[in-house]
Design an enzyme around this catalytic site. Structure first.
Site, mmCIF file in Angstrom:
data_model
loop_
_atom_site.group_PDB
_atom_site.id
_atom_site.type_symbol
_atom_site.label_atom_id
_atom_site.label_comp_id
_atom_site.label_asym_id
_atom_site.label_seq_id
_atom_site.Cartn_x
_atom_site.Cartn_y
_atom_site.Cartn_z
ATOM 1 N N ARG A 225 0.851 -1.187 0.000
ATOM 2 C CA ARG A 225 0.000 0.000 0.000
ATOM 3 C C ARG A 225 0.886 1.236 0.000
ATOM 4 O O ARG A 225 1.920 1.274 0.669
ATOM 5 C CB ARG A 225 -0.924 0.016 1.229
ATOM 6 C CG ARG A 225 -2.078 -0.970 1.174
ATOM 7 C CD ARG A 225 -3.096 -0.598 0.112
ATOM 8 N NE ARG A 225 -4.285 -1.435 0.114
ATOM 9 C CZ ARG A 225 -4.440 -2.511 -0.639
ATOM 10 N NH1 ARG A 225 -3.464 -2.910 -1.445
ATOM 11 N NH2 ARG A 225 -5.571 -3.203 -0.597
ATOM 12 N N GLU A 254 -4.617 7.011 -5.489
ATOM 13 C CA GLU A 254 -4.681 6.325 -6.783
ATOM 14 C C GLU A 254 -6.058 6.477 -7.419
ATOM 15 O O GLU A 254 -7.067 6.394 -6.690
ATOM 16 C CB GLU A 254 -4.394 4.827 -6.596
ATOM 17 C CG GLU A 254 -3.034 4.509 -6.061
ATOM 18 C CD GLU A 254 -2.864 3.010 -5.797
ATOM 19 O OE1 GLU A 254 -1.731 2.529 -5.923
ATOM 20 O OE2 GLU A 254 -3.864 2.329 -5.467
ATOM 21 N N HIS A 271 -0.932 -0.219 -10.115
ATOM 22 C CA HIS A 271 -1.573 -1.267 -9.303
ATOM 23 C C HIS A 271 -1.822 -2.536 -10.126
ATOM 24 O O HIS A 271 -2.949 -3.046 -10.195
ATOM 25 C CB HIS A 271 -2.886 -0.744 -8.718
ATOM 26 C CG HIS A 271 -3.156 -1.270 -7.328
ATOM 27 N ND1 HIS A 271 -3.475 -0.469 -6.276
ATOM 28 C CD2 HIS A 271 -3.143 -2.539 -6.832
ATOM 29 C CE1 HIS A 271 -3.659 -1.195 -5.186
ATOM 30 N NE2 HIS A 271 -3.461 -2.462 -5.497
#
Length: 306
Positions: A225, A254, A271
């Site tokens: 994270r 994000e 991601h």
């Protein structure tokens, strides 16, 4: 039974969900929604207020930090996640990042394809081998264990681990060194990999002080994270060459532009860790099967209790 789907899931999983429920992809009829499957949206008090008949929240993945678990408990909304289904894909991405950083892959490709590089094997693109180097894992869960297997057996790397859940017996079974402190791991490692959840304890766990402890030749890899790292501190450490480089598949915000993207010694991807066909099918199938069972008041294996 209507289930809100926040983002696309694997086609096979989608077909299974569609065969058992009505799939909705907006909140135009909020009272209709009984189940919600989230990949990256925030499920907080406000959203729960908007969905008065919500009974089940399914997390398409293992991380629970985007869902207000306590608020869900107050409302008797079941929450489940899908752990350990994307471990192989994320572990392989960690290894990819380590190789890309070590061989300056991104800069080499950019300079060569843009024709700013006109000679072969230039000295400024000198790389280094992973073989026999030291890699430290902060967090030694399923993803880390998969990566450790690849790096220890495939590259003969020396592996360190730091985790409150790692004892000497477990470290011996993995064939790694159990570090008593975070500082000890940071000082010794040529590569530092973050493989732990985001919570109050791990928020900005890697900041200015921790980055200054690392070797100036070391690389930092984050597939966990974004907020585990103080991104401002990382930016300064990379700009001032306090560490050699970093790679991250995650950011604090994000999707969002970050000035980290401007640095040559930083690799950022959107991601993608679990974004493989195999991982998406495993996660999707487990997520959908649990959603169907929960809506039918049947037991589910990965209910999040706290």
């Amino acid at each position: 039974m209507a289930v809100y789907l926040s983002e696309p899931i694997h086609p096979d999983s989608y077909a299974l969900l569609k065969s058992e429920t009505e799939i909705v992809e907006d909140f135009s009829i909020p009272k209709k929604i009984e189940g919600l499957i989230t990949r990256n949206i925030k499920v907080d008090k406000g959203l729960m207020d908007h969905l008065p008949n919500l009974k089940v929240i399914g997390i398409h993945g293992s991380g629970c930090d985007d869902v207000d678990i306590e608020e869900a408990k107050k409302r008797h909304i079941k929450v489940f996640n899908t752990p350990n289904q994307n471990s192989t894909s994320v572990a392989e991405m960690i290894v990819m990042f380590m190789l890309a950083l070590s061989r300056q892959l991104i800069k080499a490709e950019h300079d060569y394809s843009s024709q700013t590089l006109c000679n072969l094997a230039p000295s400024y693109l000198m790389g280094q081998e992973l073989s026999r180097k030291t890699v430290g894992f902060i967090g030694v869960g399923a993803i880390a264990k998969q990566a450790i297997w690849i790096l220890k057996d495939g590259f003969k790397m020396n592996v360190l681990g730091y985790s409150h859940h790692l004892d000497q017996t477990a470290a011996n079974e993995l064939g790694i060194t159990n570090c008593a402190s975070l500082v000890s791991l940071l000082r010794q490692s040529d590569y530092v990999c973050l493989c732990l959840p985001l919570n109050e304890e791990t928020y900005h766990m890697i900041g200015k002080a921790e980055l200054e402890v690392m070797k100036p030749t070391a690389f930092l890899i984050n597939t966990a994270r974004g907020a585990i790292i103080d991104e401002e501190a990382l930016y300064l450490a990379l700009k001032e060459k306090k560490i050699a480089g970093a790679a991250s598949d995650v950011l604090t915000h994000e999707p969002h532009f970050s000035k980290l993207m401007l640095l040559e010694n930083m690799i950022i991807t959107p991601h993608l860790g679990a974004n493989t066909n195999e991982a998406l099918k495993r996660v999707g199938d487990l997520c959908v099967s649990q959603m169907i069972d929960a809506l039918h008041h049947r037991p589910i294996p990965f209910e999040v209790k706290k």
